[in-house]
Design a protein around this motif. Structure first.
Motif, PDB file in Angstrom:
ATOM      1  N   UNK A   9      16.682   1.508 -15.812  1.00 22.80           N
ATOM      2  CA  UNK A   9      17.165   3.069 -14.696  1.00 22.80           C
ATOM      3  C   UNK A   9      16.422   4.264 -16.061  1.00 22.80           C
ATOM      4  N   UNK A  10      16.782   3.957 -17.216  1.00 26.87           N
ATOM      5  CA  UNK A  10      16.427   4.941 -18.343  1.00 26.87           C
ATOM      6  C   UNK A  10      15.175   5.545 -18.229  1.00 26.87           C
ATOM      7  N   UNK A  11      14.090   4.458 -18.336  1.00 32.36           N
ATOM      8  CA  UNK A  11      12.322   4.506 -18.567  1.00 32.36           C
ATOM      9  C   UNK A  11      12.532   5.598 -18.244  1.00 32.36           C
ATOM     10  N   UNK A  12      10.792   6.312 -18.735  1.00 34.14           N
ATOM     11  CA  UNK A  12      10.500   7.560 -17.807  1.00 34.14           C
ATOM     12  C   UNK A  12       9.339   7.142 -16.789  1.00 34.14           C
ATOM     13  N   UNK A  13       9.242   6.891 -15.890  1.00 33.67           N
ATOM     14  CA  UNK A  13       8.634   6.251 -14.918  1.00 33.67           C
ATOM     15  C   UNK A  13       7.300   7.654 -14.077  1.00 33.67           C
ATOM     16  N   UNK A  14       6.188   7.261 -13.801  1.00 30.71           N
ATOM     17  CA  UNK A  14       5.002   7.886 -12.851  1.00 30.71           C
ATOM     18  C   UNK A  14       4.999   7.764 -11.645  1.00 30.71           C
ATOM     19  N   UNK A  15       4.637   8.363 -10.784  1.00 28.14           N
ATOM     20  CA  UNK A  15       3.635   8.093  -8.917  1.00 28.14           C
ATOM     21  C   UNK A  15       2.594   7.230  -9.707  1.00 28.14           C
ATOM     22  N   UNK A  16       2.741   6.261  -8.918  1.00 23.49           N
ATOM     23  CA  UNK A  16       1.224   5.093  -9.076  1.00 23.49           C
ATOM     24  C   UNK A  16       1.092   4.616  -7.481  1.00 23.49           C
ATOM     25  N   UNK A  17      -0.209   5.041  -6.993  1.00 26.89           N
ATOM     26  CA  UNK A  17      -0.275   4.235  -5.873  1.00 26.89           C
ATOM     27  C   UNK A  17      -1.544   3.160  -5.631  1.00 26.89           C
ATOM     28  N   UNK A  18      -0.750   2.431  -5.090  1.00 27.93           N
ATOM     29  CA  UNK A  18      -1.072   0.776  -4.556  1.00 27.93           C
ATOM     30  C   UNK A  18      -2.186   0.358  -3.608  1.00 27.93           C
ATOM     31  N   UNK A  19      -2.749  -0.451  -3.798  1.00 27.63           N
ATOM     32  CA  UNK A  19      -3.519  -1.130  -3.234  1.00 27.63           C
ATOM     33  C   UNK A  19      -3.668  -3.145  -3.259  1.00 27.63           C
ATOM     34  N   UNK A  71       0.368   6.040 -18.628  1.00 28.55           N
ATOM     35  CA  UNK A  71       0.835   5.843 -17.111  1.00 28.55           C
ATOM     36  C   UNK A  71       0.031   5.484 -16.190  1.00 28.55           C
ATOM     37  N   UNK A  72       0.495   5.051 -15.086  1.00 31.52           N
ATOM     38  CA  UNK A  72      -0.836   4.218 -14.636  1.00 31.52           C
ATOM     39  C   UNK A  72      -0.826   4.996 -13.200  1.00 31.52           C
ATOM     40  N   UNK A  73      -2.192   5.398 -12.216  1.00 28.73           N
ATOM     41  CA  UNK A  73      -1.806   6.207 -11.262  1.00 28.73           C
ATOM     42  C   UNK A  73      -2.519   5.046 -10.031  1.00 28.73           C
ATOM     43  N   UNK A  74      -3.083   5.148 -10.241  1.00 28.45           N
ATOM     44  CA  UNK A  74      -4.050   3.816  -8.972  1.00 28.45           C
ATOM     45  C   UNK A  74      -3.724   2.092  -9.246  1.00 28.45           C
ATOM     46  N   UNK A  82       0.338  -1.068  -0.206  1.00 21.69           N
ATOM     47  CA  UNK A  82      -0.037  -0.098  -0.065  1.00 21.69           C
ATOM     48  C   UNK A  82       1.312   0.987   0.118  1.00 21.69           C
ATOM     49  N   UNK A  83       0.995   1.989  -0.574  1.00 22.05           N
ATOM     50  CA  UNK A  83       1.511   3.352  -1.314  1.00 22.05           C
ATOM     51  C   UNK A  83       1.320   3.820  -2.254  1.00 22.05           C
ATOM     52  N   UNK A  84       2.478   4.733  -2.197  1.00 24.14           N
ATOM     53  CA  UNK A  84       2.831   4.962  -3.697  1.00 24.14           C
ATOM     54  C   UNK A  84       4.603   3.890  -4.613  1.00 24.14           C
ATOM     55  N   UNK A 128      -4.703  -5.104 -11.482  1.00 20.17           N
ATOM     56  CA  UNK A 128      -6.142  -3.710 -11.987  1.00 20.17           C
ATOM     57  C   UNK A 128      -5.776  -2.455 -11.878  1.00 20.17           C
ATOM     58  N   UNK A 129      -5.498  -1.675 -12.820  1.00 20.15           N
ATOM     59  CA  UNK A 129      -5.724  -1.202 -13.187  1.00 20.15           C
ATOM     60  C   UNK A 129      -6.892   0.375 -12.798  1.00 20.15           C
ATOM     61  N   UNK A 130      -7.272   0.988 -12.092  1.00 21.51           N
ATOM     62  CA  UNK A 130      -8.169   1.856 -11.327  1.00 21.51           C
ATOM     63  C   UNK A 130      -8.127   3.121 -11.965  1.00 21.51           C
ATOM     64  N   UNK A 131      -6.961   3.695 -12.227  1.00 17.73           N
ATOM     65  CA  UNK A 131      -6.855   5.102 -12.721  1.00 17.73           C
ATOM     66  C   UNK A 131      -5.690   5.591 -13.311  1.00 17.73           C
ATOM     67  N   UNK A 132      -6.153   5.893 -14.646  1.00 21.83           N
ATOM     68  CA  UNK A 132      -4.898   5.718 -15.876  1.00 21.83           C
ATOM     69  C   UNK A 132      -5.390   6.485 -16.696  1.00 21.83           C
ATOM     70  N   UNK A 133      -3.918   6.932 -17.011  1.00 21.60           N
ATOM     71  CA  UNK A 133      -3.943   8.078 -18.066  1.00 21.60           C
ATOM     72  C   UNK A 133      -3.511   8.385 -19.617  1.00 21.60           C
ATOM     73  N   UNK A 134      -3.812   7.975 -20.445  1.00 20.62           N
ATOM     74  CA  UNK A 134      -3.511   7.926 -21.651  1.00 20.62           C
ATOM     75  C   UNK A 134      -2.613   9.058 -22.591  1.00 20.62           C
ATOM     76  N   UNK A 135      -1.415   9.050 -22.938  1.00 22.24           N
ATOM     77  CA  UNK A 135      -0.643  10.461 -23.414  1.00 22.24           C
ATOM     78  C   UNK A 135      -0.383  10.701 -24.045  1.00 22.24           C
ATOM     79  N   UNK A 136      -0.497   9.429 -25.273  1.00 17.51           N
ATOM     80  CA  UNK A 136       0.312   9.322 -26.654  1.00 17.51           C
ATOM     81  C   UNK A 136      -0.883   8.707 -27.349  1.00 17.51           C
TER      82      UNK A 136
END
Length: 216
Positions: free
Chosen positions: A181-191, A140-143, A12-14, A156-164
């Motif tokens: 390590x060189x791949x761009x990342x984004x913060x995601x919340x886990x439960x 990118x996956x958000x939750x 649980x967490x980010x 199960x990705x319950x919140x996400x954002x397509x960007x292209x």
């Protein structure tokens, strides 16, 4: 201690996750208006690799108005050549409108007027002629809800954002994606939900952890 041992999936967490892609088909084409309608996601289950442990899991994208943030696509979202994001010349079209309908993500894409760019004209001609037929959406996956009661476990990705959205010749194999390590990342919340219990389940978890090198 290995790098894999120091990086454990949060219960649980980010945490930071790499950006992902999904294959999708071309839907319909209007050669006169230079537009293409596409299905950029249907939320199918896709096998992937845990970036912390190297274990395989199944990723399920929830496709709904509540789950998907469409602001970036609907604000002139870019249509790229093969996910190349590091130069303006790689943008070959623009998203005119993106929406959710019937459990699918749809979009109308507009290409430049004929004659403005010879290379893009060639790409559009190949799309219209049925030569280029596949797309892939970057997101990118958000939750995420991690269901450990399944084997393999389900993210199960319950919140996400397509960007292209990209036109591609060979869609990326999601199962082959590993941490880099060189791949761009984004913060995601886990439960975590549905964690297995009981002696047998704990024994299976110990065996999987040992195989991944997380325990001696």
């Amino acid at each position: 201690m290995t790098d894999r041992q120091t990086r454990k999936m949060p219960t649980n967490g980010s945490a930071d996750l790499p950006l992902e892609t999904r294959e999708a088909p071309v839907n319909s084409i209007d050669a006169e208006k230079r537009t293409v309608e596409v299905v950029w996601t249907a939320g199918a289950a896709v096998p992937r690799v845990d970036p912390w442990t190297g274990d395989r899991y199944v990723e399920e994208l929830v496709v709904s108005d509540k789950a998907i943030k469409l602001d970036r696509l609907n604000n002139g979202g870019p249509v790229l050549d093969s996910h190349f994001r590091f130069g303006i010349n790689s943008q070959i079209a623009v998203v005119e409108r993106a929406w959710i309908e019937g459990g699918k993500g749809l979009a109308k894409i507009r290409f430049p007027k004929e004659g403005l760019d010879e290379e893009i004209d060639r790409i559009f001609s190949k799309i219209a002629d049925g030569i280029i037929t596949r797309l892939s959406c970057g997101y990118r996956r958000l939750k995420i809800e991690v269901d450990k009661s399944k084997d393999p476990k389900v993210w199960r990705v319950v919140e996400w954002e397509p960007f292209e959205i990209s036109f591609v010749s060979v869609p990326a194999d999601p199962a082959a994606k590993v941490r880099a390590d060189e791949v761009p990342t984004s913060a995601c919340e886990f439960r975590t939900i549905g964690a297995p219990s009981g002696p047998a389940a704990r024994a299976r978890m110990r065996l999987r952890a040992a195989a991944a090198g997380l325990v001696d």
